[in-house]
Design an enzyme around this catalytic site. Structure first.
Site, PDB file in Angstrom:
ATOM      1  N   HIS A  52       0.848  -1.198   0.000  1.00 23.48           N
ATOM      2  CA  HIS A  52       0.000   0.000   0.000  1.00 23.48           C
ATOM      3  C   HIS A  52       0.882   1.245   0.000  1.00 23.48           C
ATOM      4  CE1 HIS A  52       0.925   0.381   4.283  1.00 23.48           C
ATOM      5  NE2 HIS A  52       0.597  -0.895   4.414  1.00 23.48           N
TER       6      HIS A  52
HETATM    7  P1  TYD Z   1      -1.338  -2.540   7.658  1.00 20.18           P
HETATM    8  O1  TYD Z   1      -0.854  -1.138   7.743  1.00 20.18           O
HETATM    9  O2  TYD Z   1      -2.089  -2.944   6.413  1.00 20.18           O
HETATM   10  O3  TYD Z   1      -0.137  -3.567   7.879  1.00 20.18           O
HETATM   11  P2  TYD Z   1       1.245  -3.757   7.070  1.00 20.18           P
HETATM   12  O4  TYD Z   1       1.397  -2.621   6.109  1.00 20.18           O
HETATM   13  O5  TYD Z   1       2.294  -3.748   8.113  1.00 20.18           O
HETATM   14  O6  TYD Z   1       1.209  -5.065   6.390  1.00 20.18           O
HETATM   15  O7  TYD Z   1      -2.243  -2.817   8.938  1.00 20.18           O
HETATM   16  C1  TYD Z   1      -2.712  -4.116   9.245  1.00 20.18           C
HETATM   17  C2  TYD Z   1      -3.965  -3.984  10.118  1.00 20.18           C
HETATM   18  O8  TYD Z   1      -3.631  -3.338  11.348  1.00 20.18           O
HETATM   19  C3  TYD Z   1      -5.082  -3.165   9.475  1.00 20.18           C
HETATM   20  O9  TYD Z   1      -6.304  -3.840   9.679  1.00 20.18           O
HETATM   21  C4  TYD Z   1      -5.102  -1.874  10.234  1.00 20.18           C
HETATM   22  C5  TYD Z   1      -4.465  -2.198  11.567  1.00 20.18           C
HETATM   23  N1  TYD Z   1      -3.643  -1.084  12.084  1.00 20.18           N
HETATM   24  C6  TYD Z   1      -4.133  -0.316  13.116  1.00 20.18           C
HETATM   25  O10 TYD Z   1      -5.246  -0.527  13.632  1.00 20.18           O
HETATM   26  N2  TYD Z   1      -3.359   0.727  13.591  1.00 20.18           N
HETATM   27  C7  TYD Z   1      -2.146   1.002  13.059  1.00 20.18           C
HETATM   28  O11 TYD Z   1      -1.452   1.965  13.510  1.00 20.18           O
HETATM   29  C8  TYD Z   1      -1.663   0.204  11.968  1.00 20.18           C
HETATM   30  C9  TYD Z   1      -0.335   0.480  11.334  1.00 20.18           C
HETATM   31  C10 TYD Z   1      -2.446  -0.832  11.510  1.00 20.18           C
END
Ligand code: TYD
Length: 139
Positions: A52
């Site tokens: 993303h």
């Molecule tokens: P995501 O940012 O997509 O993870 P990565 O990029 O590390 O693979 O986040 C994964 C899940 O965690 C998503 O459902 C949102 C949640 N999340 C939060 O609730 N708070 C946060 O600060 C972050 C970074 C993620």
């Protein structure tokens, strides 16, 4: 086109026979006020994270322990950076598509963020990301 979408920051190290100490101060050692900290850990072998970009968010990614690869793409330039030292941080501006992979066993990926969590700030569709880059929005 901008060529400064990301950069490596070397943090101070206070060396000591008892172990090293690194410190990070918002708006000083990193270029924004830190509003949020999160970390990835217990990442299973072969897992891939990220996939993303963010419309406004700026972040610094640190291998607090172990190592992993950070794949970066601002729509014009791609680079894979291996992070494996806890005194380096990879600073990313907004509008950088990122992936994280090749996590070593016991790796901890520490992330400093300029904003609180906001799902609406995410761009999770790569084609939409490319469209936004082409239109010059969110720069
Ligand atoms: P995501 O940012 O997509 O993870 P990565 O990029 O590390 O693979 O986040 C994964 C899940 O965690 C998503 O459902 C949102 C949640 N999340 C939060 O609730 N708070 C946060 O600060 C972050 C970074 C993620």
């Amino acid at each position: 086109m901008r060529n400064d979408s990301w950069s490596l920051i070397q943090f101070p190290v206070v060396k000591d026979d008892r172990g090293n100490l690194t410190f990070i101060e918002g708006a000083q050692t990193v270029p924004f006020d830190i509003k949020r900290v999160y970390y990835l850990y217990d990442v299973p072998g072969g897992a891939h994270r990220g996939g993303h970009a963010h419309k406004d968010l700026e972040q610094v990614v640190i291998a607090a322990s172990g190592s992993f690869d950070l794949e970066l793409d601002d729509g014009h330039r791609q680079q894979t950076v291996t992070l494996n030292r806890s005194y380096y941080g990879l600073y990313m501006k907004n509008m950088v598509w990122r992936g994280l992979g090749n996590f070593s066993s016991g790796a901890c990926c520490l992330v400093l963020a300029s904003q609180h969590y906001l799902e609406a700030d995410y761009i999770r569709d790569f084609d939409e990301f490319k469209r936004l880059v082409s239109s010059g929005k969110n720069k």
